[in-house]
Design a protein around this motif. Sequence first.
Motif, PDB file in Angstrom:
ATOM      1  N   PRO A  56       0.846  -1.221  -0.072  1.00 23.14           N
ATOM      2  CA  PRO A  56       0.066   0.028  -0.043  1.00 23.14           C
ATOM      3  C   PRO A  56       0.805   1.235   0.213  1.00 23.14           C
ATOM      4  O   PRO A  56       1.788   1.332   0.499  1.00 23.14           O
ATOM      5  CB  PRO A  56      -0.829  -0.223   1.212  1.00 23.14           C
ATOM      6  N   GLY A  57       0.468   2.285  -0.738  1.00 25.77           N
ATOM      7  CA  GLY A  57       1.200   3.525  -0.641  1.00 25.77           C
ATOM      8  C   GLY A  57       2.566   3.537  -0.930  1.00 25.77           C
ATOM      9  O   GLY A  57       2.849   2.915  -1.803  1.00 25.77           O
ATOM     10  N   ASN A  58       3.195   4.187  -0.106  1.00 23.85           N
ATOM     11  CA  ASN A  58       4.906   4.302  -0.522  1.00 23.85           C
ATOM     12  C   ASN A  58       5.353   3.390   0.376  1.00 23.85           C
ATOM     13  O   ASN A  58       6.858   3.076   0.428  1.00 23.85           O
ATOM     14  CB  ASN A  58       5.230   5.626  -0.092  1.00 23.85           C
ATOM     15  N   HIS A  59       4.874   2.291   1.140  1.00 22.84           N
ATOM     16  CA  HIS A  59       5.415   1.260   2.112  1.00 22.84           C
ATOM     17  C   HIS A  59       6.395   0.314   1.144  1.00 22.84           C
ATOM     18  O   HIS A  59       6.147   0.048   0.165  1.00 22.84           O
ATOM     19  CB  HIS A  59       4.598   0.349   2.521  1.00 22.84           C
ATOM     20  N   HIS A  60       7.534   0.096   1.397  1.00 20.03           N
ATOM     21  CA  HIS A  60       8.582  -1.039   0.833  1.00 20.03           C
ATOM     22  C   HIS A  60       9.459  -1.440   1.912  1.00 20.03           C
ATOM     23  O   HIS A  60       9.226  -0.797   2.969  1.00 20.03           O
ATOM     24  CB  HIS A  60       9.202  -0.552  -0.139  1.00 20.03           C
ATOM     25  N   PHE A  61      10.055  -2.351   1.733  1.00 19.80           N
ATOM     26  CA  PHE A  61      10.745  -3.080   3.162  1.00 19.80           C
ATOM     27  C   PHE A  61      12.082  -3.546   2.762  1.00 19.80           C
ATOM     28  O   PHE A  61      12.494  -4.215   1.611  1.00 19.80           O
ATOM     29  CB  PHE A  61      10.016  -4.412   3.493  1.00 19.80           C
ATOM     30  N   PHE A  62      13.081  -3.412   3.739  1.00 21.35           N
ATOM     31  CA  PHE A  62      14.292  -3.718   3.591  1.00 21.35           C
ATOM     32  C   PHE A  62      14.489  -4.964   4.564  1.00 21.35           C
ATOM     33  O   PHE A  62      14.076  -4.719   5.798  1.00 21.35           O
ATOM     34  CB  PHE A  62      15.452  -2.871   4.062  1.00 21.35           C
ATOM     35  N   GLY A  78      16.735  -8.151  10.419  1.00 19.99           N
ATOM     36  CA  GLY A  78      16.104  -6.749  10.577  1.00 19.99           C
ATOM     37  C   GLY A  78      14.820  -6.690   9.318  1.00 19.99           C
ATOM     38  O   GLY A  78      15.197  -7.293   8.380  1.00 19.99           O
ATOM     39  N   PHE A  79      13.963  -5.756   9.808  1.00 19.41           N
ATOM     40  CA  PHE A  79      12.897  -5.525   8.938  1.00 19.41           C
ATOM     41  C   PHE A  79      12.535  -3.960   8.932  1.00 19.41           C
ATOM     42  O   PHE A  79      12.541  -3.422  10.074  1.00 19.41           O
ATOM     43  CB  PHE A  79      11.506  -6.400   9.244  1.00 19.41           C
ATOM     44  N   TYR A  80      12.871  -3.280   8.025  1.00 17.12           N
ATOM     45  CA  TYR A  80      12.736  -1.832   7.943  1.00 17.12           C
ATOM     46  C   TYR A  80      11.805  -1.403   7.229  1.00 17.12           C
ATOM     47  O   TYR A  80      11.999  -1.689   5.864  1.00 17.12           O
ATOM     48  CB  TYR A  80      14.043  -1.324   7.935  1.00 17.12           C
ATOM     49  N   ASP A  81      10.634  -0.715   7.271  1.00 16.86           N
ATOM     50  CA  ASP A  81      10.195   0.237   6.307  1.00 16.86           C
ATOM     51  C   ASP A  81      10.317   1.601   6.545  1.00 16.86           C
ATOM     52  O   ASP A  81       9.913   2.300   7.259  1.00 16.86           O
ATOM     53  CB  ASP A  81       8.673  -0.284   6.444  1.00 16.86           C
ATOM     54  N   PRO A  82      11.318   2.129   5.341  1.00 16.47           N
ATOM     55  CA  PRO A  82      11.818   3.512   5.305  1.00 16.47           C
ATOM     56  C   PRO A  82      10.371   4.653   5.209  1.00 16.47           C
ATOM     57  O   PRO A  82      10.935   5.794   5.677  1.00 16.47           O
ATOM     58  CB  PRO A  82      12.900   3.497   4.371  1.00 16.47           C
ATOM     59  N   SER A  83       9.387   4.180   4.579  1.00 17.18           N
ATOM     60  CA  SER A  83       8.356   5.051   4.288  1.00 17.18           C
ATOM     61  C   SER A  83       7.780   5.697   5.490  1.00 17.18           C
ATOM     62  O   SER A  83       7.432   6.823   5.520  1.00 17.18           O
ATOM     63  CB  SER A  83       7.484   4.565   3.401  1.00 17.18           C
ATOM     64  N   VAL A  84       8.047   4.840   6.660  1.00 20.75           N
ATOM     65  CA  VAL A  84       7.402   5.390   7.742  1.00 20.75           C
ATOM     66  C   VAL A  84       8.275   5.318   9.011  1.00 20.75           C
ATOM     67  O   VAL A  84       7.836   5.441  10.047  1.00 20.75           O
ATOM     68  CB  VAL A  84       6.099   4.454   8.125  1.00 20.75           C
ATOM     69  N   ASN A  85       9.637   4.945   8.721  1.00 22.35           N
ATOM     70  CA  ASN A  85      10.566   4.891   9.641  1.00 22.35           C
ATOM     71  C   ASN A  85      10.277   3.787  10.710  1.00 22.35           C
ATOM     72  O   ASN A  85      10.505   3.895  12.012  1.00 22.35           O
ATOM     73  CB  ASN A  85      10.954   6.447  10.301  1.00 22.35           C
ATOM     74  N   PHE A  86       9.909   2.594  10.301  1.00 23.73           N
ATOM     75  CA  PHE A  86       9.487   1.685  11.183  1.00 23.73           C
ATOM     76  C   PHE A  86      10.352   0.427  11.025  1.00 23.73           C
ATOM     77  O   PHE A  86      10.904   0.033  10.046  1.00 23.73           O
ATOM     78  CB  PHE A  86       8.153   1.227  11.006  1.00 23.73           C
ATOM     79  N   GLU A  87      11.030   0.125  12.169  1.00 23.88           N
ATOM     80  CA  GLU A  87      12.390  -0.985  12.387  1.00 23.88           C
ATOM     81  C   GLU A  87      12.165  -1.795  13.116  1.00 23.88           C
ATOM     82  O   GLU A  87      11.699  -1.480  14.353  1.00 23.88           O
ATOM     83  CB  GLU A  87      13.565  -0.116  12.369  1.00 23.88           C
ATOM     84  N   LEU A  88      12.384  -3.109  12.933  1.00 22.05           N
ATOM     85  CA  LEU A  88      12.234  -4.202  13.998  1.00 22.05           C
ATOM     86  C   LEU A  88      13.811  -4.854  13.683  1.00 22.05           C
ATOM     87  O   LEU A  88      14.354  -5.186  12.795  1.00 22.05           O
ATOM     88  CB  LEU A  88      11.434  -5.342  13.543  1.00 22.05           C
ATOM     89  N   GLU A  89      14.340  -5.223  14.878  1.00 20.14           N
ATOM     90  CA  GLU A  89      15.498  -5.915  14.924  1.00 20.14           C
ATOM     91  C   GLU A  89      15.455  -7.200  15.898  1.00 20.14           C
ATOM     92  O   GLU A  89      14.646  -7.273  16.906  1.00 20.14           O
ATOM     93  CB  GLU A  89      16.700  -4.956  15.640  1.00 20.14           C
ATOM     94  N   PHE A  90      16.018  -8.189  15.452  1.00 18.80           N
ATOM     95  CA  PHE A  90      15.759  -9.670  16.014  1.00 18.80           C
ATOM     96  C   PHE A  90      17.157 -10.167  16.497  1.00 18.80           C
ATOM     97  O   PHE A  90      18.242 -10.089  15.683  1.00 18.80           O
ATOM     98  CB  PHE A  90      15.269 -10.596  14.989  1.00 18.80           C
TER      99      PHE A  90
END
Length: 173
Positions: free
Chosen positions: A33-39, A103-115
């Motif tokens: 959706p929108g500008n969401h994308h994931f690293f 790591g899971f990062y969505d830069p469009s909303v600056n959301f980050e998870l580290e494991f």
Amino acid sequence: MADDHIRYDILAQEALRGVMRKVLTEVARAGLPGNHHFFITFLTGAPGVRISPRLRERYPEQMTIVLQFQYWDLKVTDAGFEVGLSFSDVPERLEIPFNAVRGFYDPSVNFELEFDVKLDTDEEGEEEEAEIVSLTAPPKPAPADEAHSDADEAPSEPKQGAAVVSLDAFRKK
């Protein structure tokens, strides 16, 4: 300090992996959706990771993939996900267990998870723990002679634990 018999640390990691699983499941169903994308950064040598020998040779420890424009056949299970990506114009199928993701990062909303990712036990029976790195480090520009699609991985940097993909490489010029 008292012993943690409940293992809150493990429960928290499982809950956060559930967030990533739910997001990827929705994207597999309806698209980004929108500008969401994931690293997504994962350990290439972790149990259950299936990548081509070519990618494993190039990234023997870990790699970061980008799910944005050019990916296909995203399938999510309770244990992990599969996705088709193109690396230097060569299509590849990757299978990545959630337990291999660092790591899971969505830069469009600056959301980050580290494991925390546990590696196999060494000869002495002790578990090795992977170094946790931040995916929000400033991106490094891609080399000028190397063209990237949104699914291409960044060059690995042995001194830092993670490969960082430059967002500039994906912007239309």
